[in-house]
Design a protein around this motif. Structure first.
Motif, PDB file in Angstrom:
ATOM      1  N   LYS A  52     -45.318  53.350 -10.968  1.00 38.40           N
ATOM      2  CA  LYS A  52     -45.018  51.923 -10.841  1.00 38.40           C
ATOM      3  C   LYS A  52     -46.098  51.047 -11.468  1.00 38.40           C
ATOM      4  N   GLU A  53     -47.307  51.560 -11.535  1.00 44.00           N
ATOM      5  CA  GLU A  53     -48.410  50.781 -12.082  1.00 44.00           C
ATOM      6  C   GLU A  53     -48.809  51.336 -13.442  1.00 44.00           C
ATOM      7  N   ASP A  54     -49.160  50.438 -14.341  1.00 43.89           N
ATOM      8  CA  ASP A  54     -49.537  50.829 -15.703  1.00 43.89           C
ATOM      9  C   ASP A  54     -50.996  51.266 -15.712  1.00 43.89           C
ATOM     10  N   ASN A  55     -51.246  52.458 -15.212  1.00 41.51           N
ATOM     11  CA  ASN A  55     -52.612  52.939 -15.032  1.00 41.51           C
ATOM     12  C   ASN A  55     -53.264  53.393 -16.331  1.00 41.51           C
ATOM     13  N   LEU A  56     -54.593  53.397 -16.301  1.00 41.75           N
ATOM     14  CA  LEU A  56     -55.362  53.960 -17.400  1.00 41.75           C
ATOM     15  C   LEU A  56     -55.152  55.470 -17.449  1.00 41.75           C
ATOM     16  N   VAL A  57     -55.130  56.019 -18.647  1.00 40.47           N
ATOM     17  CA  VAL A  57     -54.992  57.464 -18.792  1.00 40.47           C
ATOM     18  C   VAL A  57     -56.246  58.161 -18.284  1.00 40.47           C
ATOM     19  N   PHE A  58     -57.405  57.576 -18.569  1.00 41.25           N
ATOM     20  CA  PHE A  58     -58.681  58.134 -18.123  1.00 41.25           C
ATOM     21  C   PHE A  58     -59.456  57.064 -17.348  1.00 41.25           C
ATOM     22  N   HIS A  59     -60.211  57.495 -16.363  1.00 43.84           N
ATOM     23  CA  HIS A  59     -60.977  56.533 -15.563  1.00 43.84           C
ATOM     24  C   HIS A  59     -62.206  57.207 -14.964  1.00 43.84           C
ATOM     25  N   ASN A  60     -63.189  56.399 -14.586  1.00 44.98           N
ATOM     26  CA  ASN A  60     -64.384  56.951 -13.950  1.00 44.98           C
ATOM     27  C   ASN A  60     -64.145  57.116 -12.457  1.00 44.98           C
ATOM     28  N   ASN A  61     -65.174  57.499 -11.733  1.00 40.59           N
ATOM     29  CA  ASN A  61     -65.015  57.770 -10.295  1.00 40.59           C
ATOM     30  C   ASN A  61     -64.596  56.548  -9.493  1.00 40.59           C
ATOM     31  N   ASN A  62     -64.886  55.360 -10.032  1.00 46.47           N
ATOM     32  CA  ASN A  62     -64.528  54.126  -9.337  1.00 46.47           C
ATOM     33  C   ASN A  62     -63.187  53.556  -9.807  1.00 46.47           C
ATOM     34  N   GLY A  63     -62.516  54.288 -10.680  1.00 49.57           N
ATOM     35  CA  GLY A  63     -61.235  53.815 -11.179  1.00 49.57           C
ATOM     36  C   GLY A  63     -61.345  52.886 -12.374  1.00 49.57           C
ATOM     37  N   GLY A  64     -62.571  52.678 -12.870  1.00 46.34           N
ATOM     38  CA  GLY A  64     -62.780  51.778 -14.000  1.00 46.34           C
ATOM     39  C   GLY A  64     -62.772  52.510 -15.336  1.00 46.34           C
TER      40      GLY A  64
END
Length: 384
Positions: free
Chosen positions: A290-302
Motif C-alpha cells: 500500500k505504501e510506495d516504500n524505498l527498495v533499500f533502507h538503513n536500520n532507521n528506515g531512511g
C-alpha cells in the motif's frame, strides 16, 4: 532634490554650498544626502549638482556616501540569489567549497582593497592544493561581479588573473584501479552472499549489473521496478540539501532520466528481496503493498546511501578483497559492458551520461582482460 545656500568663509569671503538628496541606498534602505562647499558662484554650484545627479544616475551612489562591504558580507547577499538558480545539493556543495577555500582568504577583506595581484596569489595556491581549482576561480569571480553590479567596486580584480593549466591531464581522471574485472566481481559477490546481509548482497548486485549511481539506487522505490517487463526506471536521486541532510531530487542531468533493462537473475533476486522486506515491514506494521516504500533502507528506515560507504570499506578489509568505492561498481559495469562488446553509445545511454565525451573520458580504462584480447583480435584478423 537640492538647495543652494550662500555662506561666509573664515577669511570673510563669500561662497556657495549645496545640500543634495542622492536617493535610497539599495543595501541599507536609508536615505543618502551629501553636502558640498566652496563654490564661487551660484552657477558653479548648479553645475556641480547637475554633474553629481548624472554620476548617481549612471554609476550609483558615490563611494564616499556608500559603505564598502567586506567580501564576507557580499558573499552572503550573493549566495541568497545564487542558491535559487541551482539544485539544493549543488548549493550545499558550493557553499562548502566557498567556506572551506575562499572565505578564509577573502572573507575579512574590504572589496575595494582586493587587488588582482592578491587574487593571482590565491589562484596559484588553489592550483597547487585543490583538484577543482577552476570552480573556486569561477565562484570568486561571480561573487566579485555581484559587487561590481552593486557599485561596490568599479572593476573585478579576478578578470585579469592568469589561470594556470595542469600539464599532466591525467591528474583529474578517476583512479584507474577503482573497478573490478569479471573474476574479481564474481569473488566479491560470492563472498558477499556468504557473509553479508541479503539486502547488501542485492544492493551491490544492482549497482554492478545496472551501473546506476549510488544516489539513484538510494532513491529507488518499488514502483520504479517493472517485474513484468524486466525494467528499472531512474526518476530521482538522493542528494544533500543546504543543511547537509539527505533528500530526493531530480536526477543529475536530463539524460539521467532513463529506463534500464534488467537481466533475469537480477529480477529474481529483487523479487526475493521484496518478499523478505515485506515480511520484515509487516512485523513493524507497515504494508509495502500500500505504501510506495524505498527498495533499500538503513536500520532507521531512511536512505541507505551513507551506510553503503562504511559497510563496503569494512567488508573489503575484513575479507581481504581489493579496495573499491561504491562508485567503482559503476566503473565496473562500464568496463564489463565494453568488454562484452557494447558500443560507446550503448554505454553512454545506460549510464545516463549527458554527452559521449564523458563516457570516453571516464571509461577509457578497460579491464586487463579486454586489453589482452585486443592484441589477439588483431593477430586473428591478419592471420599471419
Amino acid at each position: 532634490m537640492a538647495y543652494i545656500k550662500k555662506y561666509t568663509k573664515k577669511d570673510g569671503s563669500k561662497a556657495y554650498m549645496f545640500k543634495a538628496y542622492l536617493g535610497i541606498d539599495p543595501l541599507t534602505g536609508k536615505e543618502r544626502h551629501t553636502t558640498r562647499r566652496g563654490f564661487r558662484t551660484i552657477s558653479e554650484a548648479k553645475t556641480a549638482i547637475s554633474r553629481l545627479e548624472l554620476e548617481v544616475k549612471e554609476d550609483g551612489l558615490p563611494t564616499s556616501q556608500r559603505k564598502i562591504m567586506t567580501f564576507q558580507e557580499l558573499y552572503v547577499l550573493w549566495f541568497e540569489q545564487y542558491k535559487t538558480t541551482i539544485k539544493e545539493s549543488s548549493a550545499f556543495s558550493q557553499r562548502s567549497n566557498i567556506q572551506l577555500h575562499i572565505l578564509p582568504k577573502f572573507g575579512k577583506l574590504k572589496l575595494d582593497k582586493i587587488s588582482t595581484a592578491y587574487c593571482q596569489k590565491q589562484v596559484n595556491n588553489w592550483f597547487k592544493t585543490v583538484k577543482n581549482y577552476h570552480n573556486l576561480i569561477g565562484l570568486t569571480r561571480r561573487i566579485l561581479n555581484y559587487g561590481k553590479a552593486l557599485k561596490q567596486i568599479s572593476s573585478n580584480p579576478m578578470d585579469n588573473v592568469i589561470i594556470p593549466k595542469r600539464k599532466d591531464k591525467t591528474t583529474n581522471k578517476i583512479n584507474p584501479n577503482n573497478f573490478y574485472d569479471k573474476q574479481q566481481l564474481q569473488t566479491f559477490m560470492k563472498t558477499l552472499e556468504e557473509h553479508a546481509s541479503f539486502q547488501m548482497y542485492v544492493v551491490f548486485r544492482v549497482l554492478a549489473f545496472t551501473g546506476i549511481r549510488k544516489g539513484e539506487l538510494s532513491a529507488l522505490k518499488w514502483s520504479d521496478i517493472d517485474f513484468k517487463t524486466h525494467t528499472l526506471s531512474i526518476k530521482r536521486t538522493v542528494a544533500f540539501d543546504q543543511n547537509g541532510k539527505l533528500y530526493c531530487q531530480t536526477p543529475k542531468t536530463k539524460n539521467s532520466n532513463r529506463l534500464l533493462s534488467l537481466d533475469k537473475e537480477t529480477v529474481e533476486i529483487l523479487k526475493k528481496w521484496q518478499n523478505k522486506q515485506r515480511k520484515e515491514m509487516f512485523k513493524k506494521g507497515i504494508n509495502i503493498d500500500k505504501e510506495d516504500n524505498l527498495v533499500f533502507h538503513n536500520n532507521n528506515g531512511g536512505f541507505i546511501q551513507n551506510s553503503i560507504f562504511g559497510f563496503l570499506n569494512r567488508f573489503t578489509t575484513k575479507y581481504n578483497l581489493p579496495p573499491i568505492t561504491p562508485h567503482g561498481f559503476r566503473h565496473t559495469h562500464a568496463s564489463l559492458l565494453f568488454e562484452s562488446g557494447a558500443t560507446v553509445k550503448e554505454v553512454q545511454e545506460r549510464l545516463g551520461h549527458e554527452n559521449v565525451k564523458t563516457t570516453l573520458d571516464v571509461y577509457t580504462h578497460v579491464t586487463k582482460s579486454a586489453r589482452e584480447k585486443t592484441a589477439n583480435k588483431f593477430a586473428e584478423y591478419v592471420s599471419f
